[in-house]
Write a protein that holds these residues in place. Structure first.
Motif, mmCIF file in Angstrom:
data_model
loop_
_atom_site.group_PDB
_atom_site.id
_atom_site.type_symbol
_atom_site.label_atom_id
_atom_site.label_comp_id
_atom_site.label_asym_id
_atom_site.label_seq_id
_atom_site.Cartn_x
_atom_site.Cartn_y
_atom_site.Cartn_z
ATOM 1 N N GLY A 59 0.850 -1.186 0.000
ATOM 2 C CA GLY A 59 0.000 0.000 0.000
ATOM 3 C C GLY A 59 0.886 1.236 0.000
ATOM 4 N N GLU A 60 0.753 2.067 1.024
ATOM 5 C CA GLU A 60 1.594 3.267 1.155
ATOM 6 C C GLU A 60 2.785 3.047 2.066
ATOM 7 O OE1 GLU A 60 1.126 5.991 -0.703
ATOM 8 O OE2 GLU A 60 -0.440 4.750 -1.622
ATOM 9 N N THR A 61 2.916 1.853 2.630
ATOM 10 C CA THR A 61 4.012 1.545 3.550
ATOM 11 C C THR A 61 5.205 1.009 2.784
ATOM 12 O OG1 THR A 61 2.472 1.042 5.342
ATOM 13 C CG2 THR A 61 4.702 0.168 5.549
ATOM 14 N N VAL A 62 6.381 1.570 3.047
ATOM 15 C CA VAL A 62 7.619 1.094 2.429
ATOM 16 C C VAL A 62 8.527 0.535 3.515
ATOM 17 C CG1 VAL A 62 9.688 1.729 1.131
ATOM 18 C CG2 VAL A 62 7.471 2.740 0.526
ATOM 19 N N VAL A 63 9.049 -0.654 3.283
ATOM 20 C CA VAL A 63 9.967 -1.286 4.227
ATOM 21 C C VAL A 63 11.237 -1.673 3.483
ATOM 22 C CG1 VAL A 63 10.254 -3.061 5.992
ATOM 23 C CG2 VAL A 63 7.950 -2.273 5.399
ATOM 24 N N THR A 64 12.379 -1.328 4.042
ATOM 25 C CA THR A 64 13.665 -1.755 3.490
ATOM 26 C C THR A 64 14.398 -2.543 4.562
ATOM 27 O OG1 THR A 64 14.895 0.211 4.203
ATOM 28 C CG2 THR A 64 13.771 0.329 2.068
ATOM 29 N N GLU A 65 15.511 -3.145 4.206
ATOM 30 C CA GLU A 65 16.338 -3.999 5.065
ATOM 31 C C GLU A 65 15.634 -5.350 5.239
ATOM 32 O OE1 GLU A 65 19.205 -2.632 5.244
ATOM 33 O OE2 GLU A 65 18.278 -0.757 4.590
ATOM 34 N N CYS A 66 16.354 -6.400 4.885
ATOM 35 C CA CYS A 66 15.739 -7.724 4.805
ATOM 36 C C CYS A 66 15.154 -8.215 6.121
ATOM 37 C CB CYS A 66 16.756 -8.730 4.282
ATOM 38 S SG CYS A 66 17.083 -8.546 2.519
ATOM 39 N N ALA A 67 15.837 -7.990 7.221
ATOM 40 C CA ALA A 67 15.296 -8.437 8.501
ATOM 41 C C ALA A 67 13.991 -7.720 8.801
ATOM 42 C CB ALA A 67 16.307 -8.197 9.620
ATOM 43 N N ALA A 68 13.948 -6.426 8.496
ATOM 44 C CA ALA A 68 12.721 -5.657 8.723
ATOM 45 C C ALA A 68 11.599 -6.135 7.815
ATOM 46 C CB ALA A 68 12.994 -4.170 8.497
ATOM 47 N N ILE A 69 11.916 -6.461 6.570
ATOM 48 C CA ILE A 69 10.905 -6.964 5.646
ATOM 49 C C ILE A 69 10.321 -8.282 6.154
ATOM 50 C CG2 ILE A 69 10.551 -7.930 3.339
ATOM 51 C CD1 ILE A 69 12.569 -5.802 2.320
ATOM 52 N N CYS A 70 11.187 -9.173 6.620
ATOM 53 C CA CYS A 70 10.712 -10.452 7.137
ATOM 54 C C CYS A 70 9.815 -10.247 8.357
ATOM 55 C CB CYS A 70 11.893 -11.344 7.501
ATOM 56 S SG CYS A 70 12.830 -11.973 6.085
ATOM 57 N N ALA A 71 10.250 -9.412 9.292
ATOM 58 C CA ALA A 71 9.463 -9.167 10.502
ATOM 59 C C ALA A 71 8.141 -8.486 10.166
ATOM 60 C CB ALA A 71 10.270 -8.321 11.491
ATOM 61 N N TYR A 72 8.185 -7.535 9.241
ATOM 62 C CA TYR A 72 6.967 -6.818 8.861
ATOM 63 C C TYR A 72 5.939 -7.761 8.234
ATOM 64 C CZ TYR A 72 3.752 -3.777 6.385
ATOM 65 O OH TYR A 72 2.603 -3.181 5.915
ATOM 66 N N LEU A 73 6.372 -8.581 7.308
ATOM 67 C CA LEU A 73 5.435 -9.477 6.629
ATOM 68 C C LEU A 73 4.838 -10.501 7.591
ATOM 69 C CD1 LEU A 73 7.285 -10.033 3.227
ATOM 70 C CD2 LEU A 73 5.118 -8.828 3.578
ATOM 71 N N ALA A 74 5.642 -10.962 8.539
ATOM 72 C CA ALA A 74 5.108 -11.901 9.528
ATOM 73 C C ALA A 74 3.996 -11.260 10.340
ATOM 74 C CB ALA A 74 6.220 -12.389 10.446
ATOM 75 N N ASP A 75 4.146 -9.978 10.660
ATOM 76 C CA ASP A 75 3.119 -9.275 11.433
ATOM 77 C C ASP A 75 1.930 -8.871 10.570
ATOM 78 O OD1 ASP A 75 4.524 -9.516 13.772
ATOM 79 O OD2 ASP A 75 5.358 -7.494 13.730
ATOM 80 N N ALA A 76 2.198 -8.482 9.325
ATOM 81 C CA ALA A 76 1.124 -8.018 8.443
ATOM 82 C C ALA A 76 0.233 -9.153 7.970
ATOM 83 C CB ALA A 76 1.721 -7.285 7.240
ATOM 84 N N PHE A 77 0.758 -10.375 7.986
ATOM 85 C CA PHE A 77 -0.003 -11.535 7.535
ATOM 86 C C PHE A 77 0.025 -12.614 8.624
ATOM 87 C CE2 PHE A 77 1.253 -9.180 3.828
ATOM 88 C CZ PHE A 77 0.127 -9.214 3.018
#
Length: 213
Positions: A59-77
């Motif tokens: 959507g409008e959220t941007v995430v960089t850095e692989c560890a952050a991407i992994c953590a974000y997706l786990a929480d978002a889904f």
């Protein structure tokens, strides 16, 4: 459904983010960013001012850095069940960020031939290359996955470091590392991610060869 877009290159850490996306099972788009001027274009720098891949837009959220991407997706889904409950996230956070900090720094410095002088280890934040690998090996000897008895997003990130490290020689193989990564690479999501990125890499190489000819 909010649109997911992965900005990546198949010859980059974008493979980690691709694997994580395959694990959550949500549809996503892929924007391939070629190495060179495209990474420094105004359009891409608006996504990631560092001018590197991967980056994820949700959507409008941007995430960089692989560890952050992994953590974000786990929480978002959360339906993918790739993060423990908040009350049980001690090991999950510990090892996710151990890999992002001490492990990556130690392996990179070792590969570049950098070694601290005696007495300087405390300045590095990770102590020594040997200490980092011994610590990780000890953790993996206790449980089948890095944060316990089940697979989580932390395994995507930690496992990727070990898989690549052993593949390219920056981490010496150990039985405990090979057993662990074998469990990870046998996952269907990991296989799909590798197939997709391998095909994309072959496509890019073919296009480059055609333009050179």
């Amino acid at each position: 459904m909010t649109r997911l877009t992965l900005y990546t290159n198949p010859m980059s850490r974008g493979r980690i983010a691709r694997w994580m996306l395959e694990e959550i099972g949500a549809p996503y788009d892929v924007e391939v960013i070629a190495y060179g001027p495209a990474l420094r274009s105004a359009e891409y720098l608006a996504v990631n001012p560092m001018g590197k891949v991967p980056a994820l837009k949700h959507g409008e959220t941007v995430v960089t850095e692989c560890a952050a991407i992994c953590a974000y997706l786990a929480d978002a889904f959360p339906e993918a069940k790739l993060a423990p409950s908040v009350q049980s996230r001690g090991a999950y956070y510990r090892w996710m960020f151990f890999a992002a900090g001490p492990l990556e720094a130690a392996v990179t410095n070792h590969s570049l031939g950098f070694q601290a002088k005696p007495g300087q280890e405390r300045m590095l934040g990770y102590g020594s290359y040997g200490l980092v690998l011994e610590t990780l090996a000890a953790a993996l000897s206790q449980t089948p996955f890095i944060a316990g008895d089940r697979f989580t997003a932390a395994d995507v990130y930690v496992g990727s470091h070990l898989i690549w490290g052993m593949q390219f020689g920056s981490i010496a193989p150990r039985p405990v590392f090979e057993d662990y990564t074998g469990r990870l690479t046998s996952r269907e999501a990991a296989k799909r991610a590798n197939q997709l990125d391998d095909a994309l890499a072959a496509e890019q190489q073919g296009a480059a060869a055609s333009s050179a000819g």
